[in-house]
Design an enzyme around this catalytic site. Structure first.
Site, PDB file in Angstrom:
ATOM      1  N   ASP A 152    -108.803  13.098  28.094  1.00  0.00           N
ATOM      2  CA  ASP A 152    -109.752  12.459  27.180  1.00  0.00           C
ATOM      3  C   ASP A 152    -109.030  11.898  25.943  1.00  0.00           C
ATOM      4  O   ASP A 152    -107.803  12.004  25.813  1.00  0.00           O
ATOM      5  CB  ASP A 152    -110.827  13.485  26.800  1.00  0.00           C
ATOM      6  CG  ASP A 152    -112.213  12.857  26.621  1.00  0.00           C
ATOM      7  OD1 ASP A 152    -112.278  11.684  26.252  1.00  0.00           O
ATOM      8  OD2 ASP A 152    -113.207  13.573  26.842  1.00  0.00           O
ATOM      9  N   ASP A 249    -119.870   7.181  27.021  1.00  0.00           N
ATOM     10  CA  ASP A 249    -120.482   8.106  27.979  1.00  0.00           C
ATOM     11  C   ASP A 249    -121.783   7.572  28.574  1.00  0.00           C
ATOM     12  O   ASP A 249    -122.598   6.943  27.885  1.00  0.00           O
ATOM     13  CB  ASP A 249    -120.777   9.441  27.297  1.00  0.00           C
ATOM     14  CG  ASP A 249    -119.507  10.216  27.013  1.00  0.00           C
ATOM     15  OD1 ASP A 249    -118.403   9.671  27.253  1.00  0.00           O
ATOM     16  OD2 ASP A 249    -119.605  11.367  26.555  1.00  0.00           O
TER      17      ASP A 249
HETATM   18  C1  GAL Z   1    -116.209  12.751  26.184  1.00  0.00           C
HETATM   19  C2  GAL Z   1    -116.076  12.233  27.606  1.00  0.00           C
HETATM   20  C3  GAL Z   1    -117.071  12.960  28.461  1.00  0.00           C
HETATM   21  C4  GAL Z   1    -116.815  14.449  28.403  1.00  0.00           C
HETATM   22  C5  GAL Z   1    -116.821  14.922  26.950  1.00  0.00           C
HETATM   23  C6  GAL Z   1    -116.384  16.363  26.830  1.00  0.00           C
HETATM   24  O1  GAL Z   1    -115.283  12.131  25.396  1.00  0.00           O
HETATM   25  O2  GAL Z   1    -116.279  10.855  27.623  1.00  0.00           O
HETATM   26  O3  GAL Z   1    -116.982  12.503  29.798  1.00  0.00           O
HETATM   27  O4  GAL Z   1    -115.594  14.746  29.006  1.00  0.00           O
HETATM   28  O5  GAL Z   1    -115.961  14.145  26.161  1.00  0.00           O
HETATM   29  O6  GAL Z   1    -116.368  16.795  25.510  1.00  0.00           O
END
Ligand code: GAL
Length: 434
Positions: A152, A249
């Protein structure tokens, strides 16, 4: 000395700079990943029981045998307080067998184990992350039996790790865009000048560090970039990992589906074998998505050759949605190992409008041409017609047509038309001439 996998990567890149992050076995990572991920279903509320229940359900529902083999833990699996002796420690209350014990069980079910970290100082939920610890973490992941890493993009500090420029992307609420997607607002730091090579950026450095650390391990591990379409990843993601998130997301509602579909429709040139735009994890089974919205969502994710990572509580999934996730034609299109390109819009009649994405899509496959026709209207059914001469690769005349939803042979048709319900998609395969 370099590991065999690093040498293989260098060899592959020298041979063909466009080739993606090829795994030494010459197959893993070529096609979009299929599996399950914990985030959309459980967010941080995860434990070994939930992950094992998902793995068992993949087997019981026949999803593993349909190709869904990755069982991926997302954020929040570790102790939150910090590293112990330099290592990220699994939370032993939630994961009493450690990640290695869980991975053994998952492998015992003929499934693969995925895990999550961040190319920053903390994960998005504030847990220890991998920036500056790539070699340690890659070594730990390998020793635990990990097969897949989602990396991430949160908490990129100290400031010397932020980028010199901002990448102008449609999917940023902090940048104003005109209707045709041009940046209008200069921020500090400045927008990247035209022609800027994002391989010079700190973002590139952060993600390729982990690529190299994974490649140095004896175990094969896929790298999936969760980079939200930043830093022009479409240009360099293919030499770094097997897939890269192209948007913010998803959520379990229709506007999130159309927003991502709209963005990705402009970005599909980067999709082919070994490198896939990740449209985010599936919301099949979640929220208030209707039957029509759910099957449109799945059809387009499959057609765009996104990884298909189920994001729901699999122990509670309806038979209708299990059957949807196993749709023979859509999975075969997504996993075609002869045709690498995704389906794309064939009528250039749409704009940067998150509520109104392209409606007419097609893509070639071993089975013939997949054609999708979406009705984005919120209140009215629409009559849609697939005219063969408008579709790249087809011409006037008659073709054998199969309904992708029912598998029904529709016969030899000169064109195909259907009444498409609100937010539904007509889906057909156009096969041989007849
Ligand atoms: C976001 C990501 C999500 C999930 C989340 C977890 O940045 O896009 O898919 O992994 O973090 O905190």
């Amino acid at each position: 000395m370099m590991s065999p996998s690093s040498l293989f990567l260098i060899f592959a890149l020298v041979l063909n700079p466009a080739v993606g992050y090829v795994m030494p076995d010459g197959h893993t990572g070529k096609l979009p990943s299929l599996g399950w991920n914990s985030w959309n279903a459980y967010h941080c509320d995860i434990d070994e029981d939930k992950v094992l229940a998902a793995a068992q359900a993949l087997v019981d529902h026949g999803l593993r045998d349909a190709g869904y083999t990755y069982v991926n833990i997302d954020d929040c699996w570790s102790e939150k307080t910090g590293r112990v002796n330099g290592h990220i420690m699994p939370n032993m209350t939630r994961f009493p067998d450690g990640i290695n014990g869980l991975a053994d069980k998952v492998h015992g079910m003929n499934l693969n184990m995925g895990i999550y970290s961040t190319a920053g100082n903390a994960t998005c939920a504030g847990y220890p992350a991998s920036l500056g610890y790539e070699d340690v973490d890659a070594g730990d992941f390998a020793s635990w039996g990990i097969d897949y890493l989602k990396l991430d993009n949160c908490n990129v500090y100290p400031l010397n790790w932020t980028d010199q420029f901002i990448y102008c992307t449609q999917d940023r609420s902090d940048i104003n865009l005109t209707a045709n997607g041009t940046c209008t607002q200069q921020l500090d730091p400045d927008l990247a000048p035209a022609g800027y090579d994002w391989r010079s950026s700190n973002t590139y450095e952060r993600f390729t560090r982990m690529r190299d650390a994974l490649a140095a391990q004896k175990r094969e591990m896929l790298l999936s970039l969760c980079i939200w379409g930043y830093a022009d990843v479409y240009d360099w993601g293919n030499e770094t990992g097997i897939s890269w998130r192209m948007s913010g997301d998803i959520g379990p509602y229709w506007n999130a589906v159309t927003r991502i579909l709209n963005i990705n429709s402009f970005k599909l040139n980067s999709v082919n074998f070994w490198g896939h735009n990740d449209a985010d994890m599936l919301e099949v089974g979640n929220g208030n998505l209707t039957f029509e919205e759910t099957r449109s969502h799945f059809a387009f994710w499959a057609a765009m050759k996104s990884p298909l990572l189920i994001g729901t509580d699999l122990t509670n999934l309806s038979q209708t949605n299990i059957d949807l996730l196993k749709n023979h034609y859509l999975l075969a299109f997504n996993q075609d190992d002869v045709y690498g390109a995704p389906a794309t819009p064939y009528k250039w009649d749409w704009t940067w409008d998150p509520y109104s994405p392209a409606e007419y899509w097609s893509g070639a496959s071993q089975m013939g041409h997949l054609v999708l026709m979406l009705n984005p209207s919120n209140d009215t059914a629409q009559h849609k017609e697939a005219v063969w001469s408008e579709i790249p690769g087809l011409c006037d005349g008659s073709y054998e047509v199969t309904d992708v939803w029912t598998g029904q042979d529709m016969g030899c048709l000169q064109s195909y038309s259907a009444e498409v319900a609100v937010h539904d998609t007509a889906a057909i395969l156009v096969g041989k001439r007849c």
